[in-house]
Design a protein around this motif. Sequence first.
Motif, PDB file in Angstrom:
ATOM      1  N   ILE A  89     -33.578 -11.077 -49.454  1.00  0.00           N
ATOM      2  CA  ILE A  89     -33.674 -11.221 -50.911  1.00  0.00           C
ATOM      3  C   ILE A  89     -32.301 -11.443 -51.565  1.00  0.00           C
ATOM      4  O   ILE A  89     -32.178 -12.294 -52.462  1.00  0.00           O
ATOM      5  CB  ILE A  89     -34.390 -10.003 -51.531  1.00  0.00           C
ATOM      6  N   PRO A  90     -31.233 -10.718 -51.148  1.00  0.00           N
ATOM      7  CA  PRO A  90     -29.923 -10.996 -51.757  1.00  0.00           C
ATOM      8  C   PRO A  90     -29.501 -12.463 -51.639  1.00  0.00           C
ATOM      9  O   PRO A  90     -28.939 -13.031 -52.574  1.00  0.00           O
ATOM     10  CB  PRO A  90     -28.969 -10.076 -50.976  1.00  0.00           C
ATOM     11  N   LYS A  91     -29.777 -13.074 -50.485  1.00  0.00           N
ATOM     12  CA  LYS A  91     -29.428 -14.488 -50.295  1.00  0.00           C
ATOM     13  C   LYS A  91     -30.273 -15.383 -51.193  1.00  0.00           C
ATOM     14  O   LYS A  91     -29.777 -16.359 -51.775  1.00  0.00           O
ATOM     15  CB  LYS A  91     -29.627 -14.864 -48.825  1.00  0.00           C
ATOM     16  N   ILE A  92     -31.560 -15.053 -51.320  1.00  0.00           N
ATOM     17  CA  ILE A  92     -32.466 -15.870 -52.126  1.00  0.00           C
ATOM     18  C   ILE A  92     -32.039 -15.883 -53.594  1.00  0.00           C
ATOM     19  O   ILE A  92     -32.065 -16.921 -54.252  1.00  0.00           O
ATOM     20  CB  ILE A  92     -33.921 -15.363 -51.980  1.00  0.00           C
ATOM     21  N   ILE A  93     -31.613 -14.726 -54.105  1.00  0.00           N
ATOM     22  CA  ILE A  93     -31.229 -14.675 -55.518  1.00  0.00           C
ATOM     23  C   ILE A  93     -29.809 -15.169 -55.745  1.00  0.00           C
ATOM     24  O   ILE A  93     -29.388 -15.351 -56.894  1.00  0.00           O
ATOM     25  CB  ILE A  93     -31.379 -13.246 -56.093  1.00  0.00           C
ATOM     26  N   GLY A  94     -29.056 -15.386 -54.668  1.00  0.00           N
ATOM     27  CA  GLY A  94     -27.681 -15.850 -54.806  1.00  0.00           C
ATOM     28  C   GLY A  94     -26.660 -14.741 -54.882  1.00  0.00           C
ATOM     29  O   GLY A  94     -25.518 -14.959 -55.297  1.00  0.00           O
ATOM     30  N   GLY A  95     -27.059 -13.534 -54.452  1.00  0.00           N
ATOM     31  CA  GLY A  95     -26.163 -12.390 -54.493  1.00  0.00           C
ATOM     32  C   GLY A  95     -25.646 -12.019 -53.117  1.00  0.00           C
ATOM     33  O   GLY A  95     -25.712 -12.809 -52.166  1.00  0.00           O
TER      34      GLY A  95
END
Length: 549
Positions: free
Chosen positions: A241-247
Motif C-alpha cells: 500500500i505505501p508504494k501504491i499511494i506513492g509513500g
Amino acid sequence: MQSSFIKIDKKDAGLVMAHFYVAFIALALGGLAGLLQVLVRSGRFTLPANIGYYQVLTVHGVLLGLVLTTFFILGFQIAAVSRTSGTFSKGSRLLGWIGFWVMVLGTGMAATMVLLNEASVLYTFYAPLQAHWIFYLGLTFVVVGSWIGGASVINEYIKWRKANPGQPSPLLTFMAVINTVLWIVATLGVAATVLFQLLPWSLGLVERVDVLVSRTLFWYFGHPLVYFWLLPAYMAWYVIIPKIIGGKIFSDSLARMSFILFLLFSIPVGFHHQLVEPGIDASWKFLQVVLTFMVVIPSLMTAFSLFATFELFGRSKGATGLFGWFKKLPWGDARFVVPFIGMVAFIPAGAGGLVNASNQMNQVIHNTIWVTGHFHLTLATSVVLTFFGIMYWLVPHLTGRILTKQMNKLAIIQGIVWAIGMSIMSGAMHIAGLFGAPRRSSFSTYGDAQQALDWIPYQIAQAVGGTILFLGIILVLYIFINLAFFAPKGEEEFPVGEVDEGAERTPMVLENWKIWLTVLVALILVAYSVPFLDMIQNGPPGSKGYKLW
C-alpha cells in the motif's frame, strides 16, 4: 523497449496462477452456498433436491474458510518471494507444484464427501460429529500439501540468506516466511487430531475418541489460522500500500517485530475458544486469555505504522491540519480503496475480538451468531477485501495484462457493494447474537417457535446483506476472469514499497530464528503441556486406551 518493472518469472507466475484458479473457483462455489444458507435462515426458502442445511453450511465454511484462503495465501507468498528474493530454483518450484497437486487431491476428496452428504460436519468438524474417512484423509492431504508448498518458500529464503550474509532479507520474503512457520506449527495440532483420532475412528479402528482432546488440538490450530489469514493482508498493508499511494514504509524494523509478535502470541491461545468447556482448569484458561490480549500490541503497532505512512505521504503533498492527509490519498485507485475498506472494517472487528476473548463477555456471546458476525468482519471483510485488492494488480502482472480504467472503476464499485452487504449482514448477526440467537442454526431448527419469530427481522436482514454480498462475488469473479484472460496486453507493476530514509537500520537479531523459535516453543509448552497431560490422565470414566488413538 525494456520493461521498467521487475517482472516475476513466467514459470513462477504459472505456479501462482494455478493456486489462484483454485481459490476463485472455491469463492464461486462457497459464495453460492453462503447465499443459499442466508436464504434458508430467513425462513422464506427451502433447499431443493433434499440438500441439507448443514451440508450447505459445511460447503460454505470449508471452501471459503480453508480452500480459498490457503490456496490464495500460498500463491501470493510464492509471488512475493519470487518478486523480492529472485526467481525460484527448479527444486523449489517443483516443491511448489507437488504441494499444489497434493492440496488439489485432498480438496477434491474432502469436497466429494461433503457433496455426497457424507461429511456435513462444518468447517470445525467437531467430534462426536463423524465424517467419512475419505474426508479426513483429504484434509490430511491439504495440510501436507501446504507444508510442501511452504517448504519452497523457506528454501528460497535460506538460499537468499546464504547468498547475502549479514544482510536483512527482503521484507516481503521475511513476512512470508513468518506466516509459513506459523502455519506449519499451527497445523501440527489439526494433523494430530485427524491422523490419530478422527481418521482411525471413522475407519472403525477405535470405538470412540476423547472430544475434549480433539477440540483442544483443533483450537491449537484454529486460532492461529485467523492470523495465517490476516498476516498476508498485513503484508499488503505494510509493504505494498505505501508504494501504491506513492509513500514510503514507515519502519522496516517495526514491521518485522510486529510479525514476530504475531508468531509468538497467536498460537498458545486456543483455550479462549473453549472458555465454557469443562475439563480445562480455569487458571490455564486465564493464562491463555492474557496471552490472547498480548496480540493487541502488534495490532496497534500495525495501525500506528499504517497511519504514520499515510500522514507522512499526505504531508509530503502539502496536507495541513490533523486529518488533511486523508484527502490526499488516492481515492480513485482500487488497489488502495478496496484494501482500505478492509482496514476500516478491522476496527470494529478487532473490538469484537476483544469481546470474544474476554472471559466475562464471552459468556454472553458464546455460540451465538455474534461470533459468526465477527468472523465475517475479520476474514470475510478485512482479509478478503485486501486479497481482492491484491488480485487487482497481481493477476494482470502475472498474465501480462493491465488493470484498465473500466475494471478499476468496477473494482471500486465491488468494494463498496461488499461493504454495504457486509454491514447489513454482519450488523444483523451481531445484534441478534446479543439477544441470544444461536450460531449455525437454520430457521427450521430453532427449538422455541416464538423466539424464532422474534428473530425473523434479523434473519431477513442477513438474507438481504448476503444477497448483496453475492452480487459482490459475481463482480469480483468477472474482474478476475477479465484480468486473467481478456484485459489488454501490457505491464502491470508488482508494487513493493521502499523504507523511509529516516527509519532506523534493521537489527539482524530480528532474523535470529534460534531465539524466536525457542521462545515460541517455550510459550506453547507453558500454555499447553500441563493442561494437555491433565486431559489425558484425568479423562472421563471409560476413556482410557483411546485418548489419542
